[in-house]
Design a protein around this motif. Sequence first.
Motif, PDB file in Angstrom:
ATOM      1  N   GLN A 173       0.792  -1.198  -0.012  1.00  0.00           N
ATOM      2  CA  GLN A 173      -0.060  -0.020   0.068  1.00  0.00           C
ATOM      3  C   GLN A 173       0.764   1.329   0.002  1.00  0.00           C
ATOM      4  N   SER A 174       1.812   1.310   0.690  1.00  0.00           N
ATOM      5  CA  SER A 174       2.777   2.340   0.678  1.00  0.00           C
ATOM      6  C   SER A 174       3.395   2.611  -0.758  1.00  0.00           C
ATOM      7  N   ASP A 175       3.744   1.755  -1.446  1.00  0.00           N
ATOM      8  CA  ASP A 175       4.169   2.059  -2.493  1.00  0.00           C
ATOM      9  C   ASP A 175       3.214   2.587  -3.531  1.00  0.00           C
ATOM     10  N   VAL A 176       1.960   1.935  -3.409  1.00  0.00           N
ATOM     11  CA  VAL A 176       0.943   2.751  -4.171  1.00  0.00           C
ATOM     12  C   VAL A 176       0.631   3.891  -3.881  1.00  0.00           C
ATOM     13  N   GLU A 177       0.618   4.302  -2.772  1.00  0.00           N
ATOM     14  CA  GLU A 177       0.559   5.740  -2.243  1.00  0.00           C
ATOM     15  C   GLU A 177       1.787   6.717  -2.732  1.00  0.00           C
ATOM     16  N   ASN A 178       2.703   6.131  -2.691  1.00  0.00           N
ATOM     17  CA  ASN A 178       4.006   6.874  -3.299  1.00  0.00           C
ATOM     18  C   ASN A 178       3.649   7.406  -4.590  1.00  0.00           C
ATOM     19  N   ILE A 179       2.991   6.568  -5.530  1.00  0.00           N
ATOM     20  CA  ILE A 179       2.771   6.888  -6.840  1.00  0.00           C
ATOM     21  C   ILE A 179       1.280   7.525  -7.070  1.00  0.00           C
ATOM     22  N   LEU A 180       0.249   7.295  -6.470  1.00  0.00           N
ATOM     23  CA  LEU A 180      -0.905   7.978  -6.636  1.00  0.00           C
ATOM     24  C   LEU A 180      -1.346   8.854  -5.627  1.00  0.00           C
ATOM     25  N   GLY A 181      -0.617   8.837  -4.517  1.00  0.00           N
ATOM     26  CA  GLY A 181      -0.971   9.685  -3.420  1.00  0.00           C
ATOM     27  C   GLY A 181      -1.930   9.222  -2.439  1.00  0.00           C
ATOM     28  N   GLU A 182      -2.527   9.809  -1.393  1.00  0.00           N
ATOM     29  CA  GLU A 182      -3.513   9.506  -0.315  1.00  0.00           C
ATOM     30  C   GLU A 182      -4.621   8.916  -1.055  1.00  0.00           C
ATOM     31  N   PRO A 183      -5.463   7.869  -0.657  1.00  0.00           N
ATOM     32  CA  PRO A 183      -6.690   7.481  -1.232  1.00  0.00           C
ATOM     33  C   PRO A 183      -7.678   8.626  -1.134  1.00  0.00           C
ATOM     34  N   SER A 184      -8.636   8.814  -1.875  1.00  0.00           N
ATOM     35  CA  SER A 184      -9.950   9.622  -1.751  1.00  0.00           C
ATOM     36  C   SER A 184     -10.912   9.264  -0.805  1.00  0.00           C
ATOM     37  N   TYR A 185     -10.805   7.687  -0.784  1.00  0.00           N
ATOM     38  CA  TYR A 185     -11.940   6.987  -0.177  1.00  0.00           C
ATOM     39  C   TYR A 185     -11.514   5.705   0.296  1.00  0.00           C
ATOM     40  N   MET A 186     -11.976   5.159   1.410  1.00  0.00           N
ATOM     41  CA  MET A 186     -11.298   3.752   1.941  1.00  0.00           C
ATOM     42  C   MET A 186     -12.468   3.314   2.635  1.00  0.00           C
ATOM     43  N   THR A 187     -12.740   1.993   2.670  1.00  0.00           N
ATOM     44  CA  THR A 187     -13.620   1.231   3.246  1.00  0.00           C
ATOM     45  C   THR A 187     -13.536  -0.240   3.512  1.00  0.00           C
ATOM     46  N   LEU A 188     -13.863  -0.704   4.455  1.00  0.00           N
ATOM     47  CA  LEU A 188     -13.580  -2.076   4.844  1.00  0.00           C
ATOM     48  C   LEU A 188     -14.529  -3.193   4.019  1.00  0.00           C
ATOM     49  N   ASP A 217     -10.672 -12.058  -2.123  1.00  0.00           N
ATOM     50  CA  ASP A 217     -10.262 -12.229  -0.690  1.00  0.00           C
ATOM     51  C   ASP A 217      -9.514 -10.984  -0.288  1.00  0.00           C
ATOM     52  N   PHE A 218     -10.316 -10.099   0.352  1.00  0.00           N
ATOM     53  CA  PHE A 218      -9.215  -8.512   0.733  1.00  0.00           C
ATOM     54  C   PHE A 218      -9.912  -8.284   1.909  1.00  0.00           C
ATOM     55  N   GLU A 219      -9.318  -7.072   2.530  1.00  0.00           N
ATOM     56  CA  GLU A 219      -9.555  -6.508   4.039  1.00  0.00           C
ATOM     57  C   GLU A 219     -10.293  -5.324   3.617  1.00  0.00           C
ATOM     58  N   TYR A 220      -9.649  -4.518   2.924  1.00  0.00           N
ATOM     59  CA  TYR A 220     -10.300  -3.185   2.539  1.00  0.00           C
ATOM     60  C   TYR A 220      -9.917  -2.546   1.128  1.00  0.00           C
ATOM     61  N   ILE A 221     -10.846  -1.588   0.771  1.00  0.00           N
ATOM     62  CA  ILE A 221     -10.632  -1.190  -0.537  1.00  0.00           C
ATOM     63  C   ILE A 221     -10.360   0.365  -0.366  1.00  0.00           C
ATOM     64  N   ALA A 222      -9.678   0.743  -1.338  1.00  0.00           N
ATOM     65  CA  ALA A 222      -9.456   2.241  -1.448  1.00  0.00           C
ATOM     66  C   ALA A 222      -9.520   2.750  -3.102  1.00  0.00           C
ATOM     67  N   GLN A 223     -10.018   4.125  -3.057  1.00  0.00           N
ATOM     68  CA  GLN A 223     -10.056   4.729  -4.371  1.00  0.00           C
ATOM     69  C   GLN A 223      -9.225   5.849  -4.594  1.00  0.00           C
ATOM     70  N   TYR A 224      -8.712   6.047  -5.675  1.00  0.00           N
ATOM     71  CA  TYR A 224      -7.670   7.067  -5.951  1.00  0.00           C
ATOM     72  C   TYR A 224      -8.227   7.901  -6.995  1.00  0.00           C
ATOM     73  N   GLU A 225      -8.653   9.208  -6.933  1.00  0.00           N
ATOM     74  CA  GLU A 225      -8.981  10.019  -7.927  1.00  0.00           C
ATOM     75  C   GLU A 225      -8.009  10.604  -8.532  1.00  0.00           C
ATOM     76  N   LEU A 226      -7.825  10.661  -9.630  1.00  0.00           N
ATOM     77  CA  LEU A 226      -6.715  11.333 -10.559  1.00  0.00           C
ATOM     78  C   LEU A 226      -7.438  12.335 -11.542  1.00  0.00           C
ATOM     79  N   ASN A 227      -6.750  13.206 -11.984  1.00  0.00           N
ATOM     80  CA  ASN A 227      -7.135  14.243 -12.790  1.00  0.00           C
ATOM     81  C   ASN A 227      -8.028  15.376 -12.614  1.00  0.00           C
ATOM     82  N   LYS A 228      -8.309  15.258 -11.257  1.00  0.00           N
ATOM     83  CA  LYS A 228      -9.290  16.477 -10.635  1.00  0.00           C
ATOM     84  C   LYS A 228      -8.863  17.751 -10.862  1.00  0.00           C
ATOM     85  N   GLU A 229      -7.635  18.060 -10.810  1.00  0.00           N
ATOM     86  CA  GLU A 229      -7.048  19.434 -11.117  1.00  0.00           C
ATOM     87  C   GLU A 229      -6.200  19.573 -12.302  1.00  0.00           C
TER      88      GLU A 229
END
Length: 73
Positions: free
Chosen positions: A3-18, A31-43
Amino acid sequence: MAQSDVENILGEPSYMTLKEKCEYIDLENVDFEYIAQYELNKESRSLIDVIDKNYVVAYKNGKVVYAQVQIAD
């Protein structure tokens, strides 16, 4: 990928849930524990980036077990 590698590339998730609160149908057999959504191109003002792209990433034990790019209309 961690997850830390993903966030280094995409930034902090805009949404996360279990998993228990997730209604994303594509993950019903994953089979997963939680999901995150990363919004790109908003700015972005680039013509190439006019279409909003969201990355949906599911994690288990801090590692990616599913990733999907969603393009918003």
